[in-house]
Design an enzyme around this catalytic site. Structure first.
Site, PDB file in Angstrom:
ATOM      1  N   ASP A  24       0.838  -1.203   0.000  1.00 22.20           N
ATOM      2  CA  ASP A  24       0.000   0.000   0.000  1.00 22.20           C
ATOM      3  C   ASP A  24       0.874   1.254   0.000  1.00 22.20           C
ATOM      4  O   ASP A  24       1.987   1.238   0.534  1.00 22.20           O
ATOM      5  CB  ASP A  24      -0.905  -0.018   1.246  1.00 22.20           C
ATOM      6  CG  ASP A  24      -2.069   0.959   1.108  1.00 22.20           C
ATOM      7  OD1 ASP A  24      -2.332   1.433  -0.016  1.00 22.20           O
ATOM      8  OD2 ASP A  24      -2.712   1.248   2.134  1.00 22.20           O
ATOM      9  N   HIS A  41       2.205   3.193  -9.085  1.00 20.09           N
ATOM     10  CA  HIS A  41       1.932   1.765  -9.317  1.00 20.09           C
ATOM     11  C   HIS A  41       3.076   1.122 -10.107  1.00 20.09           C
ATOM     12  O   HIS A  41       3.447  -0.017  -9.856  1.00 20.09           O
ATOM     13  CB  HIS A  41       0.614   1.603 -10.082  1.00 20.09           C
ATOM     14  CG  HIS A  41      -0.588   2.026  -9.281  1.00 20.09           C
ATOM     15  ND1 HIS A  41      -0.761   1.677  -7.968  1.00 20.09           N
ATOM     16  CD2 HIS A  41      -1.682   2.783  -9.612  1.00 20.09           C
ATOM     17  CE1 HIS A  41      -1.907   2.186  -7.530  1.00 20.09           C
ATOM     18  NE2 HIS A  41      -2.477   2.871  -8.494  1.00 20.09           N
ATOM     19  N   LEU A 135      10.640 -20.643  -4.521  1.00 14.25           N
ATOM     20  CA  LEU A 135       9.720 -19.697  -3.870  1.00 14.25           C
ATOM     21  C   LEU A 135       8.382 -19.804  -4.583  1.00 14.25           C
ATOM     22  O   LEU A 135       8.332 -19.837  -5.814  1.00 14.25           O
ATOM     23  CB  LEU A 135      10.251 -18.264  -4.009  1.00 14.25           C
ATOM     24  CG  LEU A 135       9.315 -17.158  -3.505  1.00 14.25           C
ATOM     25  CD1 LEU A 135       9.364 -17.062  -1.976  1.00 14.25           C
ATOM     26  CD2 LEU A 135       9.666 -15.803  -4.105  1.00 14.25           C
TER      27      LEU A 135
HETATM   28  C1  IPE Z   1      -5.497  -2.762  -0.161  1.00 17.84           C
HETATM   29  O1  IPE Z   1      -5.103  -1.457  -0.422  1.00 17.84           O
HETATM   30  C2  IPE Z   1      -5.465  -3.549  -1.404  1.00 17.84           C
HETATM   31  C3  IPE Z   1      -4.180  -3.660  -2.070  1.00 17.84           C
HETATM   32  C4  IPE Z   1      -3.018  -3.272  -1.667  1.00 17.84           C
HETATM   33  C5  IPE Z   1      -4.260  -4.300  -3.332  1.00 17.84           C
HETATM   34  P1  IPE Z   1      -6.136  -0.265  -0.448  1.00 17.84           P
HETATM   35  O2  IPE Z   1      -5.314   0.964  -0.452  1.00 17.84           O
HETATM   36  O3  IPE Z   1      -7.108  -0.443  -1.541  1.00 17.84           O
HETATM   37  O4  IPE Z   1      -6.881  -0.454   0.960  1.00 17.84           O
HETATM   38  P2  IPE Z   1      -7.892   0.496   1.734  1.00 17.84           P
HETATM   39  O5  IPE Z   1      -9.082   0.685   0.863  1.00 17.84           O
HETATM   40  O6  IPE Z   1      -7.181   1.796   1.981  1.00 17.84           O
HETATM   41  O7  IPE Z   1      -8.196  -0.228   3.004  1.00 17.84           O
HETATM   42  C1  IPE Z   2      -1.707   0.177  -3.312  1.00 16.21           C
HETATM   43  O1  IPE Z   2      -1.427   1.532  -3.379  1.00 16.21           O
HETATM   44  C2  IPE Z   2      -1.853  -0.442  -4.673  1.00 16.21           C
HETATM   45  C3  IPE Z   2      -3.207  -0.869  -5.014  1.00 16.21           C
HETATM   46  C4  IPE Z   2      -4.252  -0.830  -4.250  1.00 16.21           C
HETATM   47  C5  IPE Z   2      -3.383  -1.390  -6.352  1.00 16.21           C
HETATM   48  P1  IPE Z   2      -2.580   2.588  -3.341  1.00 16.21           P
HETATM   49  O2  IPE Z   2      -2.980   2.907  -4.745  1.00 16.21           O
HETATM   50  O3  IPE Z   2      -3.682   2.154  -2.463  1.00 16.21           O
HETATM   51  O4  IPE Z   2      -1.826   3.830  -2.713  1.00 16.21           O
HETATM   52  P2  IPE Z   2      -2.423   4.904  -1.721  1.00 16.21           P
HETATM   53  O5  IPE Z   2      -2.986   4.165  -0.551  1.00 16.21           O
HETATM   54  O6  IPE Z   2      -3.466   5.666  -2.467  1.00 16.21           O
HETATM   55  O7  IPE Z   2      -1.244   5.741  -1.360  1.00 16.21           O
HETATM   56 MG    MG Z   3      -4.098   2.463  -0.500  1.00 14.80          MG
END
Ligand code: IPE
Ligand code: IPE
Ligand code: MG
Length: 270
Positions: A24, A41, A135
């Site tokens: 995240d 990303h 792995l």
């Molecule tokens: C959780 O991340 C899902 C992934 C990393 C794929 P999100 O950023 O979508 O989670 P929430 O919505 O903040 O909990």
């Molecule tokens: C996690 O990073 C990746 C996915 C959920 C695909 P985010 O896109 O949720 O990044 P933040 O939380 O907005 O920084």
């Molecule tokens: Mg996020």
């Protein structure tokens, strides 16, 4: 079948056998640099590559990554489309390297919502790497912990309709969960500072050690993984027992090891 942390106590391990990560913070990483979220990303894929290598070097056997949640479809359409493009590109460009490095790739989640091109790439990559065992890298895509439990119960009752109405046991259910091929995660990591599970592996994380870091996913690397593992090593995994019981078991194990060592030396000298 894999052992269950709720049915028996797993042996202690210095290096986690299975690490599960919620990657995240890609969006915030990009925003800090005034870049589009997509740039975050993209760097996230680089961090994933680095983490796979670091796990291999440390002898971790299973790595499970949350790449796209069931709830992520709620994001703006263009971001979802870009994430799909990235997933497609990674499946096209990364599988050779994974295969060369002895990585078995698995994808879990409800793939029916992905287009056929992605589904075919997943099937090809899984088939190609099926024989690898250094792995096991699992990518959770359109995955949700609740979805997993519901699909497992549905499949169990469909395949064994005689069980309807009776008390279902863990060993009956677990073969139907999407990660039945892997032991339960020992260590769960979430980057990006949020302290929540976001509908990731609800069943499988029953006794995992949780580690949260402020680091944003694109910044994660081997050194960050080492900090997480050090934190994991400091924990006392009791699995419901008392500290005294854990200590006794540790002493028993050490004694047994010492004994085995002595016996081996005696044999070598004989
Ligand atoms: C959780 O991340 C899902 C992934 C990393 C794929 P999100 O950023 O979508 O989670 P929430 O919505 O903040 O909990
Ligand atoms: C996690 O990073 C990746 C996915 C959920 C695909 P985010 O896109 O949720 O990044 P933040 O939380 O907005 O920084
Ligand atoms: Mg996020």
């Amino acid at each position: 079948m894999q052992t269950s942390s709720t049915l028996e106590v797993p042996p202690p391990r210095d290096v986690p056998r299975h690490v599960a990560i919620i990657m995240d913070g890609n969006g915030r990483w990009a925003r800090k640099r005034r870049l589009p979220r997509f740039a975050g990303h993209k760097r996230g894929v680089d961090a994933l590559r680095v983490t796979v290598k670091a796990c291999i070097e440390r002898g971790i056997r299973y790595l499970t990554m949350f790449a796209f949640s069931y709830e992520n479809w709620r994001r703006p359409e263009d971001e979802v489309a870009l994430l799909m493009q990235l997933f497609t590109a990674a499946l096209t460009n990364e599988v050779n390297r994974l295969h060369r490095n002895g990585v078995q790739l698995r994808v879990i989640g409800d793939l029916s919502r992905f287009d056929v091109r992605i589904r075919n790439l997943v099937a090809e990559a899984e088939a190609r790497t099926a024989g690898n065992s250094r792995l096991t890298l699992t990518i959770a895509a359109n995955y949700g912990g609740r979805w997993d439990l519901m699909q497992a119960v549905s499949r169990l009752l469909k395949e064994q309709p005689q069980l309807a109405g009776s008390e279902i046991t863990e060993p009956q259910l677990t073969p139907y969960l999407s990660m039945s091929y892997a032991p339960e995660p020992d260590l769960f990591i979430r980057t990006g500072g949020e302290q929540r599970i976001s509908n990731f592996l609800l069943w499988q994380l029953a006794y995992a050690e949780f580690y949260f870091t402020q680091a944003l996913w694109p910044d994660f690397d081997g050194a960050a993984l080492d900090v997480a593992i050090a934190s994991y090593r400091d924990r006392e995994r009791r699995f419901g027992r008392t500290s005294e019981q854990v200590e006794e078991e540790k002493a028993r194990l050490e004694k047994a090891l010492e004994h085995a060592g002595k016996a081996a030396r005696a044999r070598a000298n004989a």
